[in-house]
Motif scaffolding. Sequence first.
Motif, mmCIF file in Angstrom:
data_model
loop_
_atom_site.group_PDB
_atom_site.id
_atom_site.type_symbol
_atom_site.label_atom_id
_atom_site.label_comp_id
_atom_site.label_asym_id
_atom_site.label_seq_id
_atom_site.Cartn_x
_atom_site.Cartn_y
_atom_site.Cartn_z
ATOM 1 N N ALA A 70 0.840 -1.200 0.000
ATOM 2 C CA ALA A 70 0.000 0.000 0.000
ATOM 3 C C ALA A 70 0.876 1.252 0.000
ATOM 4 O O ALA A 70 0.603 2.216 -0.720
ATOM 5 C CB ALA A 70 -0.929 -0.011 1.218
ATOM 6 N N TYR A 71 1.944 1.224 0.750
ATOM 7 C CA TYR A 71 2.835 2.389 0.808
ATOM 8 C C TYR A 71 3.481 2.629 -0.554
ATOM 9 O O TYR A 71 3.573 3.756 -1.028
ATOM 10 C CB TYR A 71 3.910 2.169 1.875
ATOM 11 C CG TYR A 71 4.739 3.402 2.164
ATOM 12 C CD1 TYR A 71 4.372 4.294 3.167
ATOM 13 C CD2 TYR A 71 5.888 3.686 1.430
ATOM 14 C CE1 TYR A 71 5.120 5.430 3.433
ATOM 15 C CE2 TYR A 71 6.650 4.820 1.675
ATOM 16 C CZ TYR A 71 6.258 5.688 2.688
ATOM 17 O OH TYR A 71 7.004 6.813 2.936
ATOM 18 N N CYS A 72 3.940 1.543 -1.181
ATOM 19 C CA CYS A 72 4.560 1.673 -2.516
ATOM 20 C C CYS A 72 3.594 2.357 -3.477
ATOM 21 O O CYS A 72 3.973 3.231 -4.239
ATOM 22 C CB CYS A 72 4.929 0.298 -3.084
ATOM 23 S SG CYS A 72 6.376 -0.419 -2.316
ATOM 24 N N ASN A 73 2.329 1.950 -3.427
ATOM 25 C CA ASN A 73 1.343 2.506 -4.344
ATOM 26 C C ASN A 73 0.982 3.941 -3.997
ATOM 27 O O ASN A 73 0.972 4.815 -4.856
ATOM 28 C CB ASN A 73 0.059 1.669 -4.308
ATOM 29 C CG ASN A 73 0.156 0.434 -5.180
ATOM 30 O OD1 ASN A 73 -0.090 0.492 -6.370
ATOM 31 N ND2 ASN A 73 0.559 -0.680 -4.593
ATOM 32 N N GLU A 74 0.666 4.139 -2.732
ATOM 33 C CA GLU A 74 0.019 5.404 -2.376
ATOM 34 C C GLU A 74 1.002 6.519 -2.071
ATOM 35 O O GLU A 74 0.668 7.683 -2.198
ATOM 36 C CB GLU A 74 -0.937 5.170 -1.209
ATOM 37 C CG GLU A 74 -2.068 4.254 -1.660
ATOM 38 C CD GLU A 74 -3.102 3.954 -0.613
ATOM 39 O OE1 GLU A 74 -3.027 4.522 0.482
ATOM 40 O OE2 GLU A 74 -3.988 3.137 -0.910
ATOM 41 N N VAL A 75 2.183 6.162 -1.653
ATOM 42 C CA VAL A 75 3.147 7.209 -1.324
ATOM 43 C C VAL A 75 4.233 7.318 -2.400
ATOM 44 O O VAL A 75 4.570 8.398 -2.845
ATOM 45 C CB VAL A 75 3.778 6.948 0.063
ATOM 46 C CG1 VAL A 75 4.750 8.057 0.414
ATOM 47 C CG2 VAL A 75 2.684 6.842 1.117
ATOM 48 N N LEU A 76 4.746 6.173 -2.819
ATOM 49 C CA LEU A 76 5.858 6.218 -3.779
ATOM 50 C C LEU A 76 5.405 6.214 -5.234
ATOM 51 O O LEU A 76 6.193 6.476 -6.131
ATOM 52 C CB LEU A 76 6.790 5.021 -3.569
ATOM 53 C CG LEU A 76 7.427 4.884 -2.185
ATOM 54 C CD1 LEU A 76 8.283 3.651 -2.120
ATOM 55 C CD2 LEU A 76 8.266 6.116 -1.868
ATOM 56 N N GLY A 77 4.152 5.863 -5.464
ATOM 57 C CA GLY A 77 3.683 5.796 -6.846
ATOM 58 C C GLY A 77 4.247 4.620 -7.621
ATOM 59 O O GLY A 77 4.293 4.646 -8.849
ATOM 60 N N ILE A 78 4.704 3.591 -6.908
ATOM 61 C CA ILE A 78 5.145 2.365 -7.595
ATOM 62 C C ILE A 78 3.985 1.369 -7.493
ATOM 63 O O ILE A 78 3.666 0.895 -6.406
ATOM 64 C CB ILE A 78 6.410 1.767 -6.928
ATOM 65 C CG1 ILE A 78 7.523 2.813 -6.848
ATOM 66 C CG2 ILE A 78 6.900 0.530 -7.674
ATOM 67 C CD1 ILE A 78 8.754 2.339 -6.071
ATOM 68 N N PRO A 79 3.334 1.077 -8.618
ATOM 69 C CA PRO A 79 2.090 0.290 -8.522
ATOM 70 C C PRO A 79 2.308 -1.213 -8.308
ATOM 71 O O PRO A 79 1.997 -2.044 -9.156
ATOM 72 C CB PRO A 79 1.395 0.574 -9.857
ATOM 73 C CG PRO A 79 2.506 0.899 -10.798
ATOM 74 C CD PRO A 79 3.618 1.493 -10.001
ATOM 75 N N VAL A 80 2.832 -1.547 -7.150
ATOM 76 C CA VAL A 80 3.122 -2.955 -6.830
ATOM 77 C C VAL A 80 1.819 -3.688 -6.512
ATOM 78 O O VAL A 80 0.946 -3.131 -5.853
ATOM 79 C CB VAL A 80 4.054 -3.028 -5.597
ATOM 80 C CG1 VAL A 80 4.367 -4.467 -5.256
ATOM 81 C CG2 VAL A 80 5.329 -2.242 -5.842
#
Lengths: 380, 546
Positions: free
Chosen positions: B215-225
């Motif tokens: 969730a952090y990768c997606n929502e904060v970093l913009g990496i759609p894991v």
Amino acid sequence: MCRLAMKTASEPFSPYDILKAMEAMQEGYDGSGLGLLLRGVEFADFNYQPTQPILSGIAHTEDALRRLNHFMQARGYELKYDHEFDLDLTKIESKDRYKYFVMVYKTPDEWQDLPQDEIDEKLTFTRLAIRRNGEEHNGDLTVFSFWPDVVMIKEVGWPLEVGQALGLDSGRIKSRICMAQGRQNTNYGINLYACHPFFIQGIGTMTNGENTAFVPIRDWLTGRHYPAYVGYQSDSEVFTHILHYVTKKLKLPLQAYKHVITPLKAEELEKHPQGDFLLGLRNSCRRLIIDGPNCVMGSLPDETCILVMDAKKLRPATVGGRDGEWAMASEMCGLDAMIPDRDRHLDFQPMREHTVVIPPERQEFKIWSQFDPFPLPQTA
Amino acid sequence: MVSIRSIPSSPDSLSVKDMPWIVEHDESRCTLCGRCTSVCPVGAIRLSYMRKRMPKIALNSTERGNSFKTFVGIRQRTDVEHRCIGCGMCATVCPNEAIGPVPNPTIDRFRFQSTKGGNAVKRGGRRNTPGPSLLDRIIFDRISMLTDPALDAGRHEFQVNTLLGRVLPPEEYLSRRAKGEWIPPVREIFPFIIGSMSFGALSPNMWLGLLQGVAYCNEVLGIPVVMATGEGGCPPWVLKSKFLKYIILQIASGYFGWDEIIRAIPEMQCDPAAIEIKYGQGAKPGDGGLLMWYKVSKLIARLRGVPEGVDLPSPPVHQTLYSIEESVMKMIQTMSMAWNFRVPVYPKISGSTSAKAVLNNLVRNPYAAGLLIDGIDGGTGAAYNVSMDAMGHPIASNLRECYLDLCAQGRQNEIPLFAAGGVGKNGNVTQNGMALIMLGASGVHMGKYIMQAAAGCLGSEYNRCNVCNIGLCPKGITSQNPKLYRRLDPDEVAQRVVDTFKAINLEIKKIMAPLGRSQSLPIGMSDAIGIDDEAVARRLQIKYVC
């Protein structure tokens, strides 16, 4: 990195003018290949009708020329004009040039009632058959184009020398559009078929860069199983075929080309008025995304000229001119050589989102940004 | 010579030197604190009383030359059940570096006795083939230097995402668009996917940590894991949360957890990333999933709708299906329909020479959203040794064959192929993944690497630990025992997930930039790779370099 020069003018001009522009940009190529595409052709000693197809290429032996003539006759093409170049072969590096042919044909009478698409296919397949014929005979026959109103010349060497060797400075051939490319050989061998511009069914493009996404794009185009998607001696040939695919097969407007080869990012498409359609187009045409840097210059059958900048914008290109006479070049000095007396304030260097279009009327050039909407047919 | 009966010599009597791992213990450093024996997940070491001889100089004949002393020491047990698994927890907790396992340098005798009770040996983890894998040996050799301006991984913009979902050919897309017809859903995702590991195989803390990190990768970093659940459902609170869009829900032959999933559909805030239908798994092809009874805790039993403490072997095939036609027609279409054709549905199969047949069937199914092929080096929570060691097909040639087959049909953009099985098994996760991508994969799934990188899994290709199956994971990754899984802090796992994906993201750019690629993931860019083995190069149709 190669050099590009293209000029379009209402009054036909000699291709030698463009070769002079190439000479001005000499730092950028190594003489490993020079290509010229002339459109809107005029011959000094022949009243050319622009509906008649012109076959351009090189016969490397007498036998090849004989075979070619026999081949064309057998298919019902009638030779109307055979352009004799004022040749000086001492200025040509290669020693196996028997004849540079630019031959005008009349298509077989029985084609008269055929729909245009079918005629286009027949011309294309004729060219491919001649090409294959040459390949089957140790490459003794090289054919560049077989299309109405288009002449193509390709040779290894330096521009002015090639021009003089073929007597292009005599003004016996002129055209309203001339595209020229000086090749800096990178990955692929020195081969006449690797010289830009590349041509397919009236569409010609050339570029000044390396397309690192070449192999996946080639694999995908080959997978269309369309017989004319062949060749690929150069990574840049795919640009021409993609333009053909987008405009002729998908029947999309010219602007879609930019969206296919360098689509916008997902977050940019979210804000685009046609984002939903373009996102789907990007997904469907994902294998056609190029990886430049490249500036693609091209011309179309209706004498529209285009310049499409790639998304990295690491390649130079500039457009300028005046009413009735416009030019594009990869370098400013090339543009200066082609149209020196223009208003330089109107020059334009396209950025990553731009497509420049010079319509056939040649009154002005149009700058279209990828972020702007464009007219889509009802089907889209 | 003593009588044969006076020495312990049954067929299964083993000495310490016969064990796969030998515990080396330095008595001179040991303070007998007992931490090692209490932490050992299998009870392979114990404190025991022993007697030792104390030599001394005898001054007269009535005195004996030696005396004996009783002492407490650490000893390794040699019975099959309590063999040392080499996890090294003893070394981790020892304050004095007095103890630690070392692999037996010879062929241990243990392996011949491990089938006690007639049970074929099972384990979790990995295939145990040490040394560089084939993927490790693929190098990226087409460097743009002078022919093109080199790109800067740190400064230029890179498009590294991939597509998951059925992509229409352009003509078909335009035609359907014009007619307002259904266009299959497509997700833009990060090409490295957390492979399917079930809630059940993984501990609640591990699962939570992964989800938080994703969730952090997606929502904060913009990496759609995205991450896949594996068979075993998904906790109801996740199903009804907005995080569901980062999750690929797996349905497998046991259908565990699908009761909860189907019930939750009306309350879902968003659609899942995709549905994965598991037909096979690289670690144990042709064998169903297996959750051994040790791990079927109260929570897991509830989630899966089964009694506590029973083995949960899924059947090798989906029981409702008898043919590929049926699986393609019914299963994919049914799952698509459950979410009203808004969610990509794709099958996962084991690497196999029959993969191409499956693929060709999928090509002709308008609902199939992709194909995931899991090679022989894939990991598992539990499988028979023989399945893990000997069954399956390596991923590289299997994937390449399928990709080239799609190319020949011109369909390589339509059915994305995902590859799994040994990606990052020696730590080179980005290199392995990108090699597969250049061979034709649209993305890769990784399981073991994530367990190692994000949670410190102790497993190695030398059969270290590998007890995921019996719920004794000393790190708490694959255990359902709260005493064990509380060792794992979900926040720390999440942090490591984020670290891992940030690093992969950067490494992708570090690979793409020198190749002159930045505008799209270099799927099928086979001109960029080479290998120092002629036969492999020929088979994969890539360059031989030396």
